[in-house]
Design a protein around this motif. Structure first.
Motif, PDB file in Angstrom:
ATOM      1  N   ARG A  18      48.807  38.797  35.268  1.00 14.00           N
ATOM      2  CA  ARG A  18      48.390  39.546  34.370  1.00 14.00           C
ATOM      3  C   ARG A  18      48.565  39.053  33.135  1.00 14.00           C
ATOM      4  NH1 ARG A  18      51.985  43.124  35.585  1.00 14.00           N
ATOM      5  NH2 ARG A  18      50.798  44.166  37.512  1.00 14.00           N
ATOM      6  N   LYS A  24      39.854  45.054  32.214  1.00  9.73           N
ATOM      7  CA  LYS A  24      41.166  45.125  32.653  1.00  9.73           C
ATOM      8  C   LYS A  24      41.527  45.467  34.030  1.00  9.73           C
ATOM      9  CE  LYS A  24      42.142  47.835  28.186  1.00  9.73           C
ATOM     10  NZ  LYS A  24      42.212  49.160  27.449  1.00  9.73           N
ATOM     11  N   GLN A  25      40.539  46.044  34.662  1.00  9.92           N
ATOM     12  CA  GLN A  25      40.460  46.156  36.284  1.00  9.92           C
ATOM     13  C   GLN A  25      40.565  44.894  36.983  1.00  9.92           C
ATOM     14  OE1 GLN A  25      37.126  48.810  37.066  1.00  9.92           O
ATOM     15  NE2 GLN A  25      38.423  50.740  36.507  1.00  9.92           N
ATOM     16  N   ILE A  44      41.501  41.997  35.562  1.00  7.13           N
ATOM     17  CA  ILE A  44      42.740  41.368  35.317  1.00  7.13           C
ATOM     18  C   ILE A  44      43.880  41.740  36.526  1.00  7.13           C
ATOM     19  CG2 ILE A  44      44.688  41.091  33.585  1.00  7.13           C
ATOM     20  CD1 ILE A  44      42.616  41.314  31.380  1.00  7.13           C
ATOM     21  N   GLU A  45      43.706  43.215  36.547  1.00  3.23           N
ATOM     22  CA  GLU A  45      44.697  43.584  37.571  1.00  3.23           C
ATOM     23  C   GLU A  45      44.545  43.165  38.931  1.00  3.23           C
ATOM     24  OE1 GLU A  45      47.642  45.157  37.385  1.00  3.23           O
ATOM     25  OE2 GLU A  45      47.257  45.283  35.364  1.00  3.23           O
ATOM     26  N   LYS A  46      42.817  43.269  39.272  1.00  2.00           N
ATOM     27  CA  LYS A  46      42.474  42.581  40.630  1.00  2.00           C
ATOM     28  C   LYS A  46      43.098  40.994  40.727  1.00  2.00           C
ATOM     29  CE  LYS A  46      40.350  43.117  44.519  1.00  2.00           C
ATOM     30  NZ  LYS A  46      40.843  43.834  45.567  1.00  2.00           N
ATOM     31  N   ALA A  71      45.231  39.635  39.468  1.00  2.00           N
ATOM     32  CA  ALA A  71      46.625  39.590  39.513  1.00  2.00           C
ATOM     33  C   ALA A  71      47.158  39.946  41.112  1.00  2.00           C
ATOM     34  CB  ALA A  71      47.514  40.567  38.620  1.00  2.00           C
ATOM     35  N   GLU A  72      46.448  40.615  41.578  1.00  2.00           N
ATOM     36  CA  GLU A  72      46.604  41.308  43.030  1.00  2.00           C
ATOM     37  C   GLU A  72      46.445  40.133  43.986  1.00  2.00           C
ATOM     38  OE1 GLU A  72      44.597  44.385  45.662  1.00  2.00           O
ATOM     39  OE2 GLU A  72      45.131  45.096  43.660  1.00  2.00           O
ATOM     40  N   ARG A 126      52.360  38.111  40.434  1.00  2.00           N
ATOM     41  CA  ARG A 126      51.523  39.127  39.729  1.00  2.00           C
ATOM     42  C   ARG A 126      51.515  39.362  38.253  1.00  2.00           C
ATOM     43  NH1 ARG A 126      50.669  44.809  42.656  1.00  2.00           N
ATOM     44  NH2 ARG A 126      48.426  44.017  43.260  1.00  2.00           N
TER      45      ARG A 126
END
Length: 158
Positions: free
Chosen positions: A89, A51-52, A54-56, A58-59, A85
């Protein structure tokens, strides 16, 4: 199972047209699938580390593509998606839950295939004199009669 039933009931020839004109939007099986199945798989099966990531990702996508790319996508819920973003995600989430979605669907299919194969063998036992032609369902649906490891490792199903 209710979602699968609703999908079978609502995914006929005119399903996409019905979605566009907002007919039976409360029974939109694709929307329900994302909300009830994919969201649950993401929460329960995808690791915190993934999950982290995926967020990274997206960033990073927003940082490097934000000024150069345009996104216009309609989500399963019917909302417009226009941010890099958010698009990244959604892609990450979709890719993370896809193997679990595939595995669980194949487990359901395997369950019914096992029943069908066992019933066909029983019917063959009672087929006195061969008066009925009973197909060998184990040959037709054999691919679904495999282990979870096989299902997880399989990339294509054509």
């Amino acid at each position: 199972m209710n979602i699968l039933h609703d999908f079978a009931e609502s995914s006929g020839r005119y399903h996409n047209i019905n979605v566009i004109v907002n007919k039976n939007s409360d029974k939109d099986c694709i929307k329900r699938w994302k909300e009830e199945v994919d969201a649950e798989l993401y929460q329960k099966r995808v690791s915190q580390r993934k999950k982290q990531k995926i967020e990274k990702n997206a960033e990073i996508a927003e940082k490097y593509l934000g000024n150069f790319a345009v996104v216009h996508y309609i989500l399963e819920e019917g909302d417009a998606l226009k941010e890099i973003r958010a698009a990244s995600r959604e892609t990450g989430i979709w890719e993370a839950v896809a193997p679990y979605r595939q595995l669980y669907m194949l487990q359901i299919v395997r369950f019914f295939v096992e029943i069908l194969i066992n019933l066909s063998y029983k019917a063959m036992e009672f087929n006195c004199g061969g008066q009925w032609e009973i197909p060998y369902f184990s040959e037709i649906f054999g691919i679904f009669y495999n282990s979870d490891a096989y299902f997880r490792g399989r990339k294509t199903w054509d």
